[in-house]
Design a protein around this motif. Structure first.
Motif, PDB file in Angstrom:
ATOM      1  N   GLY A 154       0.844  -1.193   0.000  1.00 62.64           N
ATOM      2  CA  GLY A 154       0.000   0.000   0.000  1.00 62.64           C
ATOM      3  C   GLY A 154       0.873   1.234   0.000  1.00 62.64           C
ATOM      4  O   GLY A 154       1.704   1.403   0.909  1.00 62.64           O
ATOM      5  N   SER A 183      -1.117  -0.831  -4.408  1.00 65.39           N
ATOM      6  CA  SER A 183      -2.405  -0.148  -4.259  1.00 65.39           C
ATOM      7  C   SER A 183      -2.121   1.221  -3.650  1.00 65.39           C
ATOM      8  O   SER A 183      -1.444   1.309  -2.616  1.00 65.39           O
ATOM      9  CB  SER A 183      -3.340  -0.956  -3.354  1.00 65.39           C
ATOM     10  N   ASP A 192      -8.344   4.091   5.327  1.00 65.13           N
ATOM     11  CA  ASP A 192      -8.702   3.004   4.409  1.00 65.13           C
ATOM     12  C   ASP A 192      -7.515   2.069   4.211  1.00 65.13           C
ATOM     13  O   ASP A 192      -7.679   0.848   4.119  1.00 65.13           O
ATOM     14  CB  ASP A 192      -9.140   3.576   3.059  1.00 65.13           C
ATOM     15  N   ARG A 195      -7.187  -0.328   7.080  1.00 69.23           N
ATOM     16  CA  ARG A 195      -8.231  -1.351   7.178  1.00 69.23           C
ATOM     17  C   ARG A 195      -8.182  -2.361   6.031  1.00 69.23           C
ATOM     18  O   ARG A 195      -8.899  -3.358   6.063  1.00 69.23           O
ATOM     19  CB  ARG A 195      -9.607  -0.680   7.190  1.00 69.23           C
ATOM     20  N   ASP A 196      -7.360  -2.113   5.029  1.00 68.33           N
ATOM     21  CA  ASP A 196      -7.332  -2.976   3.849  1.00 68.33           C
ATOM     22  C   ASP A 196      -6.640  -4.301   4.192  1.00 68.33           C
ATOM     23  O   ASP A 196      -5.429  -4.331   4.447  1.00 68.33           O
ATOM     24  CB  ASP A 196      -6.589  -2.283   2.712  1.00 68.33           C
ATOM     25  N   SER A 198      -5.893  -6.752   2.298  1.00 69.69           N
ATOM     26  CA  SER A 198      -5.108  -7.348   1.210  1.00 69.69           C
ATOM     27  C   SER A 198      -3.659  -6.878   1.198  1.00 69.69           C
ATOM     28  O   SER A 198      -2.841  -7.406   0.444  1.00 69.69           O
ATOM     29  CB  SER A 198      -5.756  -7.020  -0.140  1.00 69.69           C
TER      30      SER A 198
END
Length: 207
Positions: A154, A183, A192, A195-196, A198
């Motif tokens: 991320g 991402s 966000d 909390r992701d 993946s």
């Protein structure tokens, strides 16, 4: 002796002297005016347009502070901030000769004619992996950059700049960047990112 009885020759000489005096005075005023104009032009502050962004960033605040300080001190150089969406737009304006200066990141593609005037700060890249705290999904154990292959990172920042930097770091570390999924999350979307489920690792760039 009255003017009526004045010798015509003497009268002409007197008129010539008067006209000469007026001509000298006019020439002096003209020279003074030209000198004053040239001095004003020479001492007039040079205004440089500088592209900087994004709006509200520390870079914008810093350049605005410089501009105010230059104006307050009567500097011979003045700055005119041109706010952009970020380094990419600032580089585009500079390349198109629409601004004189631009605040950009040194790791981005700059025109060959660009030269550094000042380094405002040095950014640090931080890569980290979640600890897998109790009650939360435990991500794959990532202890080094070598372990990122086959995983997802991320990246904080919505522009391509940080992703490009990540690919450079992976390549220099011997990791194929095509094997690392990415991402992106805007700065105001950090929640966000957290909390992701993946994501296996995170990356941010900052001073």
């Amino acid at each position: 002796m009255s003017e009526q009885s004045e010798n015509p020759g003497a009268k002409r000489r007197r008129l010539r002297r008067r006209n000469s005096s007026l001509l000298i005075l006019a020439a002096g005023m003209l020279v003074f005016g030209l000198a004053a104009g040239a001095l004003y032009y020479a001492l007039r502050p040079v205004t440089l347009a500088i592209a900087v962004g994004p709006t509200g960033s520390e870079d914008v605040k810093l350049i605005q502070g410089f501009a105010q300080a230059f104006a307050h001190d009567g500097s011979s150089v003045r700055l005119k901030p041109v706010t952009t969406q970020g380094s990419a737009e600032s580089i585009a304006l500079f390349t198109a000769n629409k601004v004189d200066l631009a605040v950009v990141r040194g790791d981005l593609d700059l025109p060959a004619s660009a030269e550094s005037v000042a380094i405002l700060r040095k950014n640090v890249v931080v890569l980290w992996a979640p600890s897998g705290a109790k009650g939360k999904r435990r991500s794959a154990k990532i202890k080094s950059i070598d372990d990122l292959a086959g995983h997802k990172v991320g990246v904080v920042g919505s522009t391509q700049a940080n992703v490009t930097l990540l690919r450079v770091i992976l390549t220099e570390s011997g990791v194929n960047p095509d094997k690392v999924a990415v991402s992106q999350f805007a700065v105001n979307k950090i929640a966000d990112l957290a909390r992701d489920p993946s994501l296996d690792a995170y990356m941010t760039v900052g001073p």
